[in-house]
Design a protein around this motif. Structure first.
Motif, short mmCIF file in Angstrom:
data_model
loop_
_atom_site.label_atom_id
_atom_site.label_comp_id
_atom_site.label_asym_id
_atom_site.label_seq_id
_atom_site.Cartn_x
_atom_site.Cartn_y
_atom_site.Cartn_z
N GLU A 5 23.72 8.00 -44.66
CA GLU A 5 22.81 8.37 -43.58
C GLU A 5 21.44 8.65 -44.18
O GLU A 5 21.34 9.28 -45.24
CB GLU A 5 23.33 9.61 -42.86
CG GLU A 5 22.48 10.07 -41.71
CD GLU A 5 23.09 11.25 -40.96
OE1 GLU A 5 22.45 11.72 -40.03
OE2 GLU A 5 24.20 11.69 -41.33
N THR A 7 17.26 9.71 -42.96
CA THR A 7 16.32 10.10 -41.92
C THR A 7 14.92 9.83 -42.44
O THR A 7 14.55 10.32 -43.51
CB THR A 7 16.49 11.58 -41.56
OG1 THR A 7 17.83 11.80 -41.13
CG2 THR A 7 15.53 11.99 -40.45
N ASP A 10 9.46 6.83 -39.22
CA ASP A 10 9.13 5.40 -39.23
C ASP A 10 7.88 5.05 -38.44
O ASP A 10 7.40 3.92 -38.52
CB ASP A 10 10.32 4.56 -38.79
CG ASP A 10 10.60 4.64 -37.31
OD1 ASP A 10 10.29 5.67 -36.69
OD2 ASP A 10 11.14 3.66 -36.77
N ALA A 29 13.54 8.21 -37.39
CA ALA A 29 14.73 7.36 -37.26
C ALA A 29 15.85 7.95 -38.09
O ALA A 29 15.66 8.28 -39.26
CB ALA A 29 14.42 5.94 -37.72
N ASN A 30 17.02 8.07 -37.47
CA ASN A 30 18.23 8.47 -38.18
C ASN A 30 19.07 7.20 -38.32
O ASN A 30 19.51 6.62 -37.33
CB ASN A 30 18.98 9.55 -37.39
CG ASN A 30 20.12 10.11 -38.19
OD1 ASN A 30 20.06 10.19 -39.41
ND2 ASN A 30 21.18 10.50 -37.48
N ILE A 31 19.25 6.76 -39.56
CA ILE A 31 19.88 5.46 -39.83
C ILE A 31 21.24 5.67 -40.50
O ILE A 31 21.34 6.37 -41.51
CB ILE A 31 18.99 4.61 -40.75
CG1 ILE A 31 17.60 4.45 -40.12
CG2 ILE A 31 19.62 3.25 -41.03
CD1 ILE A 31 16.54 3.99 -41.08
N SER A 33 24.33 3.63 -42.31
CA SER A 33 24.63 2.35 -42.96
C SER A 33 26.06 2.37 -43.48
O SER A 33 26.58 3.42 -43.87
CB SER A 33 23.68 2.10 -44.13
OG SER A 33 22.36 2.04 -43.68
N GLU A 38 22.90 -1.67 -42.19
CA GLU A 38 22.63 -0.74 -41.10
C GLU A 38 23.55 -1.02 -39.92
O GLU A 38 23.67 -2.15 -39.46
CB GLU A 38 21.17 -0.89 -40.65
CG GLU A 38 20.78 0.09 -39.58
CD GLU A 38 19.31 -0.02 -39.20
OE1 GLU A 38 19.05 0.01 -37.99
OE2 GLU A 38 18.46 -0.15 -40.08
N SER A 40 23.70 1.63 -37.31
CA SER A 40 23.22 2.45 -36.21
C SER A 40 21.83 2.99 -36.55
O SER A 40 21.54 3.31 -37.70
CB SER A 40 24.18 3.63 -35.97
OG SER A 40 23.66 4.52 -35.02
N ARG A 41 20.99 3.08 -35.52
CA ARG A 41 19.66 3.67 -35.67
C ARG A 41 19.33 4.40 -34.37
O ARG A 41 19.38 3.82 -33.30
CB ARG A 41 18.62 2.59 -35.94
CG ARG A 41 17.21 3.15 -36.15
CD ARG A 41 16.20 2.05 -36.45
NE ARG A 41 16.46 1.46 -37.75
CZ ARG A 41 15.58 1.43 -38.75
NH1 ARG A 41 14.38 1.93 -38.59
NH2 ARG A 41 15.89 0.88 -39.90
N GLN A 42 19.03 5.68 -34.49
CA GLN A 42 18.65 6.49 -33.34
C GLN A 42 17.29 7.12 -33.62
O GLN A 42 16.99 7.48 -34.75
CB GLN A 42 19.67 7.59 -33.06
CG GLN A 42 21.01 7.04 -32.63
CD GLN A 42 21.99 8.15 -32.35
OE1 GLN A 42 22.03 9.15 -33.04
NE2 GLN A 42 22.78 7.97 -31.30
#
Length: 86
Positions: A5, A7, A10, A29-31, A33, A38, A40-42
């Motif tokens: 994860e 953060t 961006d 962005a909280n990514i 992998s 990747e 998920s990206r929120q």
């Protein structure tokens, strides 16, 4: 299978409001992998006004905010608050 994860900030934007002062909008962005791919990206956002405490912000955000939050910007923001009765 390794999950990781990260953060990151961006997007950092300077918005000049009609009220006569700038704000800095930061999108984070909280990514998530999986094996360096990747999955998920929120996003979340927060806005900094000229009177903001920058002590918990990333260095890049502090540099940008320090440039745009001039004495004039701070005075315009205070005038806006005073006009709103705050």
């Amino acid at each position: 299978m390794a999950l990781s994860e990260a953060t990151i900030n961006d997007k950092i934007e300077v918005l000049h409001l009609a009220a006569g002062y700038p704000v800095v909008q930061v999108r984070t962005a909280n990514i998530i992998s999986k094996d360096d791919v990747e999955i998920s990206r929120q996003f979340s956002r927060h806005v900094l006004t000229p009177d903001a405490d920058l002590s918990s912000e990333d260095a890049e955000v502090v540099v940008i905010a320090s440039v745009v939050f001039t004495d004039e910007a701070k005075a315009a923001y205070q005038a806006h608050l005073d006009a709103q009765g705050e």
